[in-house]
Design an enzyme around this catalytic site. Structure first.
Site, PDB file in Angstrom:
ATOM      1  N   ARG A  63      -4.107   1.385   8.087  1.00  0.00           N
ATOM      2  CA  ARG A  63      -5.537   1.580   7.811  1.00  0.00           C
ATOM      3  C   ARG A  63      -6.200   1.937   9.139  1.00  0.00           C
ATOM      4  O   ARG A  63      -6.337   1.065  10.010  1.00  0.00           O
ATOM      5  CB  ARG A  63      -6.182   0.314   7.235  1.00  0.00           C
ATOM      6  N   HIS A  91       4.043  -1.525   6.596  1.00  0.00           N
ATOM      7  CA  HIS A  91       2.871  -2.319   6.962  1.00  0.00           C
ATOM      8  C   HIS A  91       2.888  -2.703   8.441  1.00  0.00           C
ATOM      9  O   HIS A  91       1.931  -3.284   8.947  1.00  0.00           O
ATOM     10  CB  HIS A  91       2.839  -3.576   6.068  1.00  0.00           C
ATOM     11  N   ARG A 120      -3.524   0.397  -0.082  1.00  0.00           N
ATOM     12  CA  ARG A 120      -4.465   0.310  -1.198  1.00  0.00           C
ATOM     13  C   ARG A 120      -5.907   0.533  -0.760  1.00  0.00           C
ATOM     14  O   ARG A 120      -6.388  -0.074   0.194  1.00  0.00           O
ATOM     15  CB  ARG A 120      -4.333  -1.072  -1.869  1.00  0.00           C
ATOM     16  N   ARG A 127      -5.593 -18.592   5.668  1.00  0.00           N
ATOM     17  CA  ARG A 127      -6.966 -18.241   5.322  1.00  0.00           C
ATOM     18  C   ARG A 127      -7.206 -18.141   3.830  1.00  0.00           C
ATOM     19  O   ARG A 127      -8.220 -18.577   3.310  1.00  0.00           O
ATOM     20  CB  ARG A 127      -7.345 -16.901   5.973  1.00  0.00           C
ATOM     21  N   HIS A 169      -7.121 -13.024  10.649  1.00  0.00           N
ATOM     22  CA  HIS A 169      -6.151 -12.030  10.190  1.00  0.00           C
ATOM     23  C   HIS A 169      -4.823 -12.086  10.957  1.00  0.00           C
ATOM     24  O   HIS A 169      -3.832 -11.493  10.526  1.00  0.00           O
ATOM     25  CB  HIS A 169      -6.767 -10.631  10.324  1.00  0.00           C
ATOM     26  N   TYR A 222     -12.142  -8.520  12.444  1.00  0.00           N
ATOM     27  CA  TYR A 222     -10.930  -9.277  12.118  1.00  0.00           C
ATOM     28  C   TYR A 222     -10.351  -9.878  13.396  1.00  0.00           C
ATOM     29  O   TYR A 222     -10.337  -9.234  14.444  1.00  0.00           O
ATOM     30  CB  TYR A 222      -9.857  -8.377  11.503  1.00  0.00           C
TER      31      TYR A 222
END
Length: 546
Positions: free
Chosen positions: A229, A291, A259, A420, A448, A324
């Site tokens: 991302r 990822h 996504r 979290r 994160h 984050y």
């Protein structure tokens, strides 16, 4: 957002009823209407400084203008959520599937996905709800959610534009680690030692500088990176394009299956491809998402070719790096660089037998290695030694890992988990999980980072950081990279982060054996500790370790 409207009119002496679904405009009109602004533009001084009205309420109060000659009997808002997941399974059936075509096709279908949620006010009458359930063909038990308050609360983000600084967090300026950007190039600094960034407390700018200097450094031969991302305006992607214009070898794995970022990533992939960057979309024989957050720079120096690596728990995204909490590592360690080179060979070609010395890579090795390290703590506890694991992550769901943590607790290992979000483990059950503690910190920034600490592991395997949560999708169905922190000084900094987080008694919530989260109690005389506030004072928090 929609309005369910029931209308009536008399015809031939009978009352005829009509049911109408009225779609509320989105994107083109703000959902929160600033009434005071409208009055001021008309020369009227409003009685309040700010007054907002929901767009659906404004429309509902004027339905008679939309349906002249009809009587408005009743109305109520409702909101539909559709399944936005894209099914990639059948790409296995056709190895020649063009991923870009597949993504575009699926994006066009997303707005017609199956309904997974119908949100309605808890005051909606039964007949209107029954009509919606019938027409939408959904399950009343599974799909209907009654809400006390406004539907679609994300629209409240619009209020951030209100000029009320006293209601907002004070501005925060992140710092840059001493020595990282003070030499002629960032590579000169990394060559001397490893550096760690704890964003957003540390600035993300050194990561951008890493790519930008690599793009323009005449000694840099090649750049490789994974992009998951990256955002709509990405200095990093522009640097990669500039590197290619400067005739460097640039290879980028763009994950098209990220996504809700599919369309943005597809556009970046096309721009990179057009300029000559070698763009790939994933491992050829593995239909999984990539990822991992990894970058490699190959540089020609006086003593030969040297490789510089950046690894991170978070994305190469300048926007989310301000919101984050993530940890990144710069290193030129030869073994880590070897592993990263092997990883990119794996990602860009057919190399299923790839192995690694330092990195824990999913889906092949990560799960097994984490279990093995937990087993090391279990063995230490059974020998009567102090034993402890501390994991920090976003989600905990994978059943084998949870079972292993129960086993560790029963063996005498202290298990501290900073989770979290979703946690499928139940702590505090006597005889099963009474040595397990689960804490969730919810504060100004979104937690994160992923950290894995093993008290009795060898020093070079004691602390790992990485991109993976302990979920089935991360451990089995994604390419993930978990990497060691080898420098003793940086290890201590990570231990300070963990210690500070575990001592939070302001923004921390503890999960009970009854599956209920409660605020961590602060006894009389306890000093309030807000971990995120501590990190804003010092990137690694309190000067103490676990």
């Amino acid at each position: 957002m929609n309005l369910a409207v029931t209308l009536s009119r008399r015809k031939n002496g009978h009352e005829n009823y009509e049911f109408v679904r009225l779609k509320i405009p989105d994107h083109t009109i703000p959902r929160l209407i600033d009434v005071c602004d409208i009055l001021r533009r008309r020369g009227i001084e409003p009685p309040y400084e700010y007054l907002f009205v929901w767009l659906e309420d404004l429309i509902a109060d004027n339905l008679d203008l939309l349906f002249p000659g009809m009587k408005v009997v009743k109305h109520a808002p409702f909101r539909i959520t559709r399944n936005a997941d894209i099914d990639y399974e059948y790409e296995l059936d056709n190895p020649y599937t063009d991923m870009t075509d597949l993504i575009e096709e699926k994006l066009d279908q997303r707005e017609f996905g199956s309904i997974v949620r119908l949100s309605v006010p808890e005051t909606m009458d039964t007949s209107t709800l029954d009509m919606l359930i019938k027409r939408l063909e959904i399950s009343p038990e599974r799909d209907v959610y009654r809400v006390n308050g406004a539907l679609g609360g994300a629209s409240l983000m619009q209020l951030l534009s209100v000029d009320k600084p006293e209601l907002k967090d004070p501005p925060y300026t992140p710092r840059v680690p001493e020595g990282l950007l003070e030499r002629s190039t960032i590579f000169d600094a990394i060559r001397k030692r490893d550096y760690m960034l704890h964003v957003p407390y540390d600035s993300f700018s050194p990561v951008e500088v890493f790519f930008q200097q690599a793009a323009n450094d005449p000694n840099v031969l090649a750049i490789k990176a994974t992009l998951y991302r990256v955002g709509r305006k990405s200095p990093i992607v522009h640097a990669l394009m500039e590197a290619r214009e400067n005739d460097k070898q640039v290879t980028v794995l763009v994950e098209l299956k990220a996504r809700f970022d599919e369309e943005n990533n597809l556009e970046w992939a096309r721009q990179l491809d057009e300029i000559g960057v070698h763009v790939i979309f994933g491992v050829e024989e593995l239909p999984v998402k990539t990822h991992a957050k990894v970058a490699l720079v190959v540089r020609r120096e006086a003593d030969g070719v040297r490789r510089y690596v950046h690894l991170s728990t978070g994305n190469y995204n300048s926007s989310t790096a301000r919101l984050y909490t993530d940890i990144g590592l710069f290193t030129s360690n030869r073994e880590i660089a070897d592993d990263v080179s092997h990883l990119f060979n794996r990602l860009t070609g057919f190399a299923p037998g790839t192995s690694y010395k330092r990195l824990l890579v999913a889906p092949e090795y990560l799960h097994t290695m984490l279990l093995r390290l937990i087993d090391g703590e279990i063995a230490a506890a059974r020998e009567g030694k102090p034993a402890r694991i501390i994991f920090k992550m976003n989600q905990l769901e994978e059943d084998v890992m949870i079972a292993k943590m129960y086993e560790a607790s029963q063996a005498g290992v202290q298990v501290d988990l900073l989770v979290r979000g979703i946690c499928c483990l139940r702590p505090g059950i006597p005889g099963m999980s009474d040595r397990i503690r689960v804490i969730s910190i919810v504060g100004r920034f979104l937690e994160h980072s992923r950290i894995f600490y093993f008290q009795n592991a060898p020093p070079d395997q004691r602390i790992y950081l990485g991109s993976a949560d302990l979920m089935r999708r991360n451990l089995y169905n994604r390419v993930e990279v978990v990497f060691p922190v080898l420098d003793p000084a940086l290890q201590r900094n990570v231990l300070r982060i963990l210690a500070t987080s575990l001592r939070d008694n302001v923004k921390a919530w503890e999960l009970g054996r009854d599956d209920v989260y409660r605020r961590v109690p602060r006894r009389e005389g306890d000093i309030p500790i807000d971990s995120q506030a501590q990190f804003m004072l010092d990137s690694y928090g309190l000067d103490e370790v676990v």
